[in-house]
Design a protein around this motif. Sequence first.
Motif, short mmCIF file in Angstrom:
data_model
loop_
_atom_site.label_atom_id
_atom_site.label_comp_id
_atom_site.label_asym_id
_atom_site.label_seq_id
_atom_site.Cartn_x
_atom_site.Cartn_y
_atom_site.Cartn_z
N GLU A 213 -19.45 -1.22 -0.93
CA GLU A 213 -20.48 -2.14 -0.58
C GLU A 213 -20.40 -3.42 -1.39
N LEU A 214 -20.74 -4.58 -0.75
CA LEU A 214 -20.81 -5.85 -1.30
C LEU A 214 -22.09 -6.40 -1.30
N TRP A 215 -22.66 -6.71 -2.53
CA TRP A 215 -24.18 -7.01 -2.43
C TRP A 215 -24.19 -8.51 -2.85
N LEU A 216 -24.64 -8.96 -1.47
CA LEU A 216 -24.73 -10.62 -1.66
C LEU A 216 -26.30 -11.05 -1.61
N TRP A 247 -24.18 -5.85 2.52
CA TRP A 247 -25.53 -6.06 2.06
C TRP A 247 -25.99 -7.40 1.93
N GLY A 248 -26.98 -7.70 2.92
CA GLY A 248 -27.51 -9.09 2.42
C GLY A 248 -29.16 -9.08 2.94
N HIS A 249 -29.87 -9.91 2.74
CA HIS A 249 -31.04 -10.10 3.23
C HIS A 249 -31.61 -9.33 4.26
N GLN A 250 -30.70 -9.80 5.58
CA GLN A 250 -30.70 -8.91 6.82
C GLN A 250 -29.35 -8.78 7.29
N GLY A 251 -28.49 -8.16 6.44
CA GLY A 251 -27.29 -7.73 7.03
C GLY A 251 -25.90 -8.32 6.37
N VAL A 252 -24.95 -8.10 6.92
CA VAL A 252 -24.78 -7.54 8.23
C VAL A 252 -24.95 -6.07 8.66
N ASP A 253 -24.54 -5.20 7.52
CA ASP A 253 -24.44 -3.96 7.62
C ASP A 253 -25.75 -3.51 6.99
N ALA A 254 -26.38 -3.94 6.07
CA ALA A 254 -27.43 -3.10 5.38
C ALA A 254 -28.24 -4.26 5.01
N GLN A 276 -28.17 -12.43 9.17
CA GLN A 276 -28.25 -13.44 8.40
C GLN A 276 -28.27 -14.95 8.69
N ASP A 277 -27.84 -15.32 9.57
CA ASP A 277 -27.77 -16.65 9.98
C ASP A 277 -29.36 -17.16 10.61
N ASP A 278 -30.21 -16.14 10.92
CA ASP A 278 -31.50 -16.50 11.31
C ASP A 278 -32.40 -16.80 10.32
N TYR A 295 -29.51 -5.03 16.09
CA TYR A 295 -28.39 -4.69 15.23
C TYR A 295 -28.73 -3.47 14.38
N TRP A 296 -27.98 -2.62 14.12
CA TRP A 296 -27.95 -1.51 13.20
C TRP A 296 -27.84 -2.10 11.91
N THR A 297 -28.93 -2.28 11.24
CA THR A 297 -29.08 -2.89 9.73
C THR A 297 -29.91 -2.18 8.96
N PRO A 298 -29.67 -0.81 8.40
CA PRO A 298 -30.60 -0.17 7.67
C PRO A 298 -30.92 -0.79 6.55
N ALA A 299 -32.10 -0.49 5.75
CA ALA A 299 -32.48 -0.89 4.66
C ALA A 299 -31.81 -0.18 3.38
N GLU A 300 -31.94 -0.85 2.27
CA GLU A 300 -31.64 -0.15 1.15
C GLU A 300 -32.66 -0.84 0.13
#
Length: 510
Positions: A213-216, A247-254, A276-278, A295-300
Motif C-alpha cells: 500500500e502507498l499512503w498518499l 490510498w488517497g482521500h478518494q482513491g484510486v484504490d482505497a 482523486q481529481d474531483d 469506482y471500486w474504492t473501499p474505505a480504510e
Amino acid sequence: MVRRGIYCAVTLLAVSGYVSNAQTPPEPYLHVPEDRQLAWHGLEYYAFVHFGHNTFTGEEWGRSQSPPDVFNPASLDTDQWAQSFANAGMRGMILTAKHHDGMTLWNSSTTTYKIANSAWAKNRTEQGLDSDVVRMAAESAKKYGIRFGIYLSPWDIHRDPAMPKPGLAGTIFDEPQIFGDASPGDYNELYSQQLTELLTMELSDGSQIDVFELWLDGASGSDTVQTFDWARYRDIIREHQPEAVMWGHQGVDARWVGNEDGYTLETNWHTINVTQDDARLGEQDLMVGARDGTYWTPAESDARIRDGWFWHEEEKPKAGDALMAMYLKTVGRSVALNLDVPPDKRGLIQDEDIASLIEFKELRESLLDKGILQPGANITASSVREGNSDAYGPQNLLDGRDDSYWTVNDDETTAWVEIDLGDVRPISGFIVQEHIGLGQRVGSYTIEAFVGSEYTTVVNGTSIGYKRIDVLSNTVSTSRIRLSITQSNAVPVLQGFQVLGPNDISKTSR
Ligand SMILES: *[C@@H]1O[C@H](CO)[C@@H](O)[C@H](O)[C@H]1NC(C)=O
Ligand SMILES: *[C@@H]1O[C@H](CO)[C@@H](O)[C@H](O)[C@H]1NC(C)=O
Ligand SMILES: *[C@@H]1O[C@H](CO)[C@@H](O)[C@H](O)[C@H]1NC(C)=O
Ligand SMILES: *[C@@H]1O[C@H](CO)[C@@H](O)[C@H](O)[C@H]1NC(C)=O
Ligand SMILES: *[C@@H]1O[C@H](CO)[C@@H](O)[C@H](O)[C@H]1NC(C)=O
C-alpha cells in the motif's frame, strides 16, 4: 480461482455442445474489485508507523526547522516493531518514509534533508550498519511475515514557500521552495522521483522491496496551491509494484473513511462516484460511499493507539477494549483498520503499547474463534441457483473458502438460509460476507433466532460487502437461525456465514 475455472468450464461445455446454461455463474454486478484490491480487503488490520523528526521534537507537524542530527534513536530495532505487530495479529505495517516536514527516512538522492545526513547515520556507517530506515523496516516486515507499506506525504513543508524555515537558513538543508503551481521548479517531478526510489528499492538480500500500500496523505496546513499529478503517481506505482494499492482521500484504490477515530457508520459501500481529481467528498460521503458507484474504492480507517500519531512522552495507549470497539466499527463494517502504533525516541515500540495490542488480540479471538458452524452443518436455503447445490448451495457458506458461494437464480433478489443447530445453544454474534469478487449487491438483511415457538429478529442490517460482524448485546439461546437477504440490487451472492458462541465482549459492543 474457481470463478475463472467456472467461466472456463462454461466455454468448454458450450464449445463441445453440451447443455449450454447448466452452470452459469452470476454476471459481475457493475464495478468489481481488481485482484490487488481483493487481496487488500483480506488484510483487514495492519499497523501505521509514524516515526521521524517529530518523534524527537515532540511535534505532530514539524515545520522542517531542525537539521537531520535531531534524529538520534539510541536503540532502533525495526525487527522489534515487525515482531510485535506480527504477534498482535496485524498483517502489515505502513511507515512514514516522508512526513509533512519533508525529512526522508531513506537515503534519497532528491534532497539533502534526510536522516542519511545525520550524525546517527554516519555512526551506523562507521560500524558497518545500515542507516536506511525504510529498507530496515521493509526487511523486518519480510522477516516476520507481514506486509510492508509506505506513507509519502504529498504536502511537503520543506519545499513550501508559505512555510518559513529560518532554522535551516544558510545550511545545506535550505533547499529550493518548489512546492506550489506558482513556484519555480516542478514538485510533481520531485515527488515522482521519490516514489520511484522507494518502489524500486533493493533490500540487502538483493531482492526488490515488496509494497502492499502507498499512503498518499490528503492533509495540508498551507494555502499554497499545488496540483498533484495523481495519474502519474498511479502509473509509477503500477509500473513498479502492480500489486500495491494506492490510498488517497478518494482513491484510486482505497479511500479515507472520513475521520481518524476508528469508526464508520452502519451502511458502507465499497464504491464511490469520484476520483482523486474531483472535488473532495465530505466526511459523511466518505464513510458511507455511493451505492452502485462508478469506482471500486473501499474505505480504510486510520486510527491511533495513542492520542497523537507520533510518540509523545505524556500519552498513554488505549486499552484493549477500546481497540476492540474500534475494530467492530471498522473491520466489523467492512472497513480496513490501519492502527497507528508509534515507536519512541529509542526507536522501539513501548511495552505498554504491545500489552494493549495483545489484550485487543485476545478479545478479538474470544469473539471470532467461537464459530459454532462446521462444514456439514444442517443448512437449508430458500432456493439454489439452477438447483445446483454442488456449485451454488448453502454449504458453500461454511467451507471457509473465498472462491465459493451460495447464490440463487438471477430473477430472485430476496433469499434466506436456515440453520438447524440440533439443540438449543447460546449464541452472541454473526459474521456475514458477500462474494465481492462479483460486486456489492445487498442493501438489507436480517438475522432471526428461533426462541420459544417463533423467530425473533436479532439483527437488522443494511449493507454487507466484504465482511460484517454483528455482536449481540445479550446472548440468545436458540436451536435455529435464519439469515435473510431482504433487499438486493441484483441476485445476492454470499460467501460466508458464521454464528458465534458466547464471548467476553458483548457488553462493550453496539
Ligand atoms: C547515501 O547514498 C549516497 C549515494 O549513493 C552514498 O554516497 C552515501 O554514502 C549514502 N549514505 C548513507 C548514510 O548510507
Ligand atoms: C555511535 O554509536 C554507538 C552505539 O550505538 C554509541 O555507543 C556511540 O556513542 C556513538 N558515537 C557517537 C559519536 O555518537
Ligand atoms: C453514483 O452513480 C450511480 C451511477 O451513475 C448513481 O446511480 C448513484 O445515484 C450515484 N450515487 C451518488 C451518491 O452520487
Ligand atoms: C435439518 O433441519 C431441518 C429444518 O429444521 C429439519 O427438518 C431436519 O430434520 C434436519 N435434518 C437433520 C439431519 O437433522
Ligand atoms: C428489526 O426491524 C423490525 C421491523 O422494523 C422490528 O420489528 C424489529 O424490532 C427490529 N429488530 C431489531 C433487533 O432491531
